[in-house]
Each structure stands twice: as structure tokens, then as C-alpha cells.
Design a protein around this motif. Structure first.
Motif, PDB file in Angstrom:
ATOM      1  N   ASP A 162       0.811  -1.209   0.000  1.00  0.00           N
ATOM      2  CA  ASP A 162       0.000   0.000   0.000  1.00  0.00           C
ATOM      3  C   ASP A 162       0.849   1.266   0.000  1.00  0.00           C
ATOM      4  O   ASP A 162       1.638   1.486   0.915  1.00  0.00           O
ATOM      5  N   GLY A 163       0.712   2.075  -1.040  1.00  0.00           N
ATOM      6  CA  GLY A 163       1.379   3.361  -1.094  1.00  0.00           C
ATOM      7  C   GLY A 163       2.804   3.327  -1.587  1.00  0.00           C
ATOM      8  O   GLY A 163       3.452   4.379  -1.697  1.00  0.00           O
ATOM      9  N   PHE A 164       3.336   2.155  -1.908  1.00  0.00           N
ATOM     10  CA  PHE A 164       4.717   2.014  -2.361  1.00  0.00           C
ATOM     11  C   PHE A 164       4.747   1.259  -3.689  1.00  0.00           C
ATOM     12  O   PHE A 164       3.803   0.542  -4.031  1.00  0.00           O
ATOM     13  N   SER A 165       5.847   1.394  -4.395  1.00  0.00           N
ATOM     14  CA  SER A 165       5.948   0.742  -5.695  1.00  0.00           C
ATOM     15  C   SER A 165       6.153  -0.762  -5.579  1.00  0.00           C
ATOM     16  O   SER A 165       5.819  -1.519  -6.496  1.00  0.00           O
ATOM     17  N   LYS A 166       6.694  -1.208  -4.441  1.00  0.00           N
ATOM     18  CA  LYS A 166       7.035  -2.619  -4.319  1.00  0.00           C
ATOM     19  C   LYS A 166       7.101  -3.017  -2.855  1.00  0.00           C
ATOM     20  O   LYS A 166       7.557  -2.240  -2.010  1.00  0.00           O
TER      21      LYS A 166
END
Length: 223
Positions: A162-166
Motif C-alpha cells: 500500500d502506497g509504495f511501488s514494491k
């Protein structure tokens, strides 16, 4: 009792209910980035079968939920890395694996274990911890530990966070009662599925997962 994120997908909690695996959900730690404030392994660390060390900001919640468990009130995390990762420690056999920012009560509790230093603060998130071996896609962790422990290098995967690329695969996993290798999503969709399954079979563990996408919500902690 399994400790899982309150952001866990319904498919996962329905699966736990179906398999009759008991669980409690986390609450957000107010000192963490709200995107990861729900992650169990950023607010607490299991140090033995009956003891967990928990961030003082949320310890009372778990004390009410786990009255039979010894809870040690620990230091408060802070928002920025690496001080948000002070509880994200791997305990494995006679070792504990982490960087140098480990929470002070955890360090004290593990004083008789050998500290294996790794640069990655999110050590637990980056590692699948089985009974006899470790798996990671973090090359730095692998290189640091390969001559000391039984560890396998996995491919990097596109894990949702959630909220991050990876995210991290270890943040989708937990070992239940030393008998069940549990993922919160379908690992058959991973490029490393065959090696993960073969190692779990070799360790004679049951492999369980729902048929949904993996989501990094922090390591699943069995206590």
C-alpha cells in the motif's frame, strides 16, 4: 494465535476462518508512516514462544488481546527509516539477524544469541523464516548469510504494498506453530514458486495460501 494486519484482505481472513486458524488484527502505530502503521513486524517482535516485545504506544492493546502472553513494553518507533524498523528482526536458531538499530529490549533479550549484521533494516520483511532454512530475494542479506546459514536466494517479485511501488515477500508470510507455511496470497503466481514449494516440502511443512493476490501487510506472527 496469529497476529495479522487489520488491512488484510477479506479473502485472507475468510481463509483463516475456513482453516480454523485463530488470529487477532493489529491497530495502527501512531508513530509510523500511515501506509505501514498496521504492519505487525514494525511494532512487535516475538522473542520466545511466550514473550513478545511491543512498542509502548500500542502495547496495552495487545496486552488485552493476549492475556496469557508475557508482554514487555519496548521503545517507541519513529517515522523515518531505519528507526521505523527497530522491531523488524529475524530470530533464527542461535542467531538474530538485523542491522545496528535493533530495539534495546530485543538486544538485551537476545544477548546470548550471535548477532549477524545485515544492512537491510527491514530484515524480517525481506526474509521467509522456516524451521531449518531462510529464503530471501535481498542479495545483500543472501551474501552476508550464505556462508553461515542455510539460505536460498529467490527472484525479486512484484509484491503489492500500500502506497509504495514494491513490497516484500516476507511481509506476506508466517510460520504457524512450526508446522504450517502460510502466505496471504497465491504463491503459484510467483516466478520462484517451484523453489519455495520444494524447500517447504523438504522441511515437511504444510503449505497454505488463499487464491488471491499477495499483499505485503507485514510478517504474520504466530504467538
Amino acid at each position: 494465535m496469529l497476529i495479522i494486519s487489520h488491512k488484510s484482505r477479506k479473502e485472507f481472513t475468510d481463509y483463516l476462518d475456513f482453516k480454523k486458524i485463530p488470529y487477532i488484527k493489529t491497530i495502527d502505530n501512531p508513530n509510523l508512516d500511515e501506509r505501514i502503521a498496521d504492519h505487525p513486524d514494525l511494532s512487535l517482535c516475538k522473542v520466545d514462544e511466550n514473550t513478545i516485545i511491543i512498542d509502548a504506544s500500542v502495547s496495552s492493546y495487545y496486552k488485552d488481546k493476549l492475556p496469557h502472553i508475557r508482554i514487555i513494553k519496548g521503545e517507541k518507533v519513529s517515522y523515518k527509516y531505519p528507526n521505523d524498523s527497530i522491531y523488524n528482526v529475524v530470530s533464527f536458531k542461535e542467531f538474530y539477524i538485523h542491522n545496528n538499530f535493533t530495539e534495546k529490549n530485543i538486544r538485551k533479550y537476545f544477548k546470548n544469541k550471535d548477532h549477524l549484521f545485515v544492512k537491510q533494516g527491514y530484515t524480517r520483511c525481506s526474509t521467509i523464516v522456516l524451521n531449518d532454512s531462510l529464503l530471501t530475494s535481498d542479495l545483500g542479506i543472501y551474501k552476508r548469510l550464505k556462508d553461515k546459514l542455510k539460505i536460498y536466494l529467490l527472484n525479486e517479485e512484484e509484491i503489492e504494498l500500500d502506497g509504495f511501488s514494491k513490497g516484500f515477500l516476507g511481509g506476506c508470510f508466517g510460520l504457524v506453530d512450526e508446522k504450517i507455511a502460510l502466505f496471504n496470497g497465491n504463491i503459484e503466481r510467483l516466478s520462484s514458486y517451484d523453489i519455495i514449494k520444494s524447500i517447504i516440502v523438504k522441511e515437511k511443512l504444510d503449505l497454505l495460501y488463499p487464491d488471491s493476490n499477495l499483499l505485503d501487510t507485514g510478517s504474520l506472527i504466530w504467538i
